[in-house]
Motif scaffolding. Structure first.
Motif, PDB file in Angstrom:
ATOM      1  N   TYR A   1       0.863  -1.180   0.000  1.00  0.00           N
ATOM      2  CA  TYR A   1       0.000   0.000   0.000  1.00  0.00           C
ATOM      3  C   TYR A   1       0.897   1.227   0.000  1.00  0.00           C
ATOM      4  CZ  TYR A   1       1.014   0.267   5.029  1.00  0.00           C
ATOM      5  OH  TYR A   1       1.641   0.359   6.239  1.00  0.00           O
TER       6      TYR A   1
ATOM      7  N   SER B   1      -5.152   3.841   0.892  1.00  0.00           N
ATOM      8  CA  SER B   1      -5.075   2.525   0.247  1.00  0.00           C
ATOM      9  C   SER B   1      -5.081   1.416   1.304  1.00  0.00           C
ATOM     10  CB  SER B   1      -3.863   2.422  -0.679  1.00  0.00           C
ATOM     11  OG  SER B   1      -2.654   2.651   0.003  1.00  0.00           O
ATOM     12  N   LEU B   2      -4.420   1.609   2.436  1.00  0.00           N
ATOM     13  CA  LEU B   2      -4.453   0.621   3.512  1.00  0.00           C
ATOM     14  C   LEU B   2      -5.866   0.505   4.087  1.00  0.00           C
ATOM     15  CD1 LEU B   2      -3.051  -1.402   5.375  1.00  0.00           C
ATOM     16  CD2 LEU B   2      -2.378   0.533   6.832  1.00  0.00           C
TER      17      LEU B   2
ATOM     18  N   CYS C   1      -7.823  -1.591   1.738  1.00  0.00           N
ATOM     19  CA  CYS C   1      -7.452  -3.008   1.884  1.00  0.00           C
ATOM     20  C   CYS C   1      -8.181  -3.620   3.073  1.00  0.00           C
ATOM     21  CB  CYS C   1      -5.947  -3.154   2.080  1.00  0.00           C
ATOM     22  SG  CYS C   1      -4.926  -2.789   0.644  1.00  0.00           S
TER      23      CYS C   1
ATOM     24  N   VAL D   1      -2.389   0.669  -4.496  1.00  0.00           N
ATOM     25  CA  VAL D   1      -1.998  -0.706  -4.161  1.00  0.00           C
ATOM     26  C   VAL D   1      -1.197  -1.283  -5.323  1.00  0.00           C
ATOM     27  CG1 VAL D   1      -2.873  -3.049  -3.819  1.00  0.00           C
ATOM     28  CG2 VAL D   1      -3.838  -1.162  -2.519  1.00  0.00           C
TER      29      VAL D   1
END
Length: 160
Positions: free
Chosen positions: A69, A78-79, A82, A147
């Motif tokens: 990420y 982005s994390l 996820c 990602v």
């Protein structure tokens, strides 16, 4: 006082005739019986599949889904995305017989990993079916902005 008597704070005549001293020497001489064997695995009945010439074994298999990420772990969009994908699929994963699911995040190397581990006997059918819901999970990770390096790996596992 001899060393043995001084340890146990008892009266001692002399190390050569002292009963306590002789007992400690006898114990020290037999201590090798309690030491680990030079070949500890030679007498152990394997509980799993042997590896490395019998030096180790495994009885569980882990399927790892991982990606990189971007951004700081505390504020990374982005994390966060996820994590939301994992939240979406976690109930389905937990329905797999005997499964444990672990999430790993490294803020230093920016790794996001999901490890789906199950007993050896249940892994074959899951593998033959394509590790569901892996394909959907991976596709959603790949669609997340920021990602990269989305990968899978099968790893042996043994709880020690």
């Amino acid at each position: 006082l001899c060393i043995a008597c001084s340890l146990y704070k008892v009266a001692c005549k002399a190390p050569i005739t002292c009963t306590m001293y002789k007992a400690v020497l006898a114990l020290a001489a037999s201590a090798g019986a309690f030491a680990p064997s030079a070949h500890p695995r030679a007498t152990v009945v394997p509980q799993g599949v042997p590896l490395a010439n019998g030096a180790m074994e495994f009885d569980r298999v882990c399927r790892e889904w991982r990606c990189k990420y971007e951004g700081d772990k505390a504020t990374s969009a982005s994390l966060e995305a996820c994590s939301k994908v994992l939240d979406e699929y976690l109930p389905e994963l937990k329905k797999i017989d005997g499964v444990t699911v672990n999430r790993l995040v490294c803020g230093g190397c920016l790794d996001f990993k999901v490890m789906v581990t199950q007993p050896l006997e249940g892994y074959g059918p899951w593998e033959e079916a394509g590790h569901p819901p892996e394909a959907d999970f991976i596709a959603k990770l790949k669609a997340i902005p920021g990602v990269s390096q989305v990968e899978t790996q099968t790893i042996t596992n043994m709880v020690l």
